[in-house]
Design an enzyme around this catalytic site. Structure first.
Site, PDB file in Angstrom:
ATOM      1  N   HIS A 107       0.848  -1.188   0.000  1.00 52.86           N
ATOM      2  CA  HIS A 107       0.000   0.000   0.000  1.00 52.86           C
ATOM      3  C   HIS A 107       0.888   1.244   0.000  1.00 52.86           C
ATOM      4  CE1 HIS A 107       1.253  -0.150   4.170  1.00 52.86           C
ATOM      5  NE2 HIS A 107       0.963   1.144   4.231  1.00 52.86           N
ATOM      6  N   HIS A 126       5.912   5.913  -1.196  1.00 50.40           N
ATOM      7  CA  HIS A 126       6.686   4.727  -1.512  1.00 50.40           C
ATOM      8  C   HIS A 126       5.914   3.483  -1.087  1.00 50.40           C
ATOM      9  CE1 HIS A 126       7.590   5.541   2.700  1.00 50.40           C
ATOM     10  NE2 HIS A 126       7.789   4.240   2.809  1.00 50.40           N
TER      11      HIS A 126
END
Length: 192
Positions: free
Chosen positions: A40, A128
């Site tokens: 995620h 990220h």
């Protein structure tokens, strides 16, 4: 409950990331690997929240998605945070694409969450996708980066904002969506 606001991924993107993670595993002595179900992008880590706070957070998430269409992102580069004694604290995949749109969503979340008592993040958003933690590689990082470069550059749509519960179950970190909203109703109909 421990929670965060983030963007969850569809199976296609999770499979791509899993393939990249396999290259890391093959070229590592050890590491704590993120399960593909947990891939995620975190927008706001909340820490421990109460059941009473869920409704207020839910309203903020809804308001952040109202006028937002899905974001086009591309897997950009392999990177890391914190290296000590040849151990990489976090190895991640960066993203590029519609960053202005992502930063606008992040700005709404930061502003509205401050109103209900969550402090603003001091650092700039660095979106990220964490692949592994406490990783010791068998080769220099630059060579690892070269091995995964051909896997990058693929484009994906991010179409949701999710309040996730983070808990440890049988010594494994598990993320469970509490509230999740699609960025527009047209895509939501197509996903049924």
């Amino acid at each position: 409950m421990r929670a965060f606001i983030g963007m969850d991924f569809d199976k296609g993107l999770k499979d791509e990331l899993n393939g990249i993670q396999k290259v890391l595993k093959i070229n590592s002595k050890k590491g704590n690997w993120v399960p593909s179900s947990n891939f995620h992008i975190t927008l706001k880590f909340l820490g421990d929240i109460s059941e009473e706070q869920v409704d207020a957070i839910d309203r903020i998430i809804k308001s952040a998605v109202v006028n937002t269409s899905p974001l086009s992102i591309t897997l950009d580069k392999l990177g890391y945070f914190n290296i000590r004694s040849n151990q990489y604290g976090v190895i991640w995949i960066g993203i590029k694409g519609e960053m202005m749109k992502l930063n606008a969503i992040y700005g709404i979340i930061e502003k509205e969450m401050k109103v209900i008592g969550f402090p603003k993040e001091k650092r700039k958003l660095t979106p990220h996708i964490t692949l592994g933690r406490r990783v010791i590689l068998d080769l220099p990082f630059s060579q690892l980066r070269e091995q995964v470069d051909h896997e990058l550059g693929k484009e994906f749509l991010l179409d949701n904002l999710t309040l996730m519960k983070s808990e440890e179950i049988m010594r494994k970190r598990v993320y469970t969506p509490i509230k999740s909203y699609k960025f527009n109703k047209i895509l939501e109909k197509n996903h049924r």
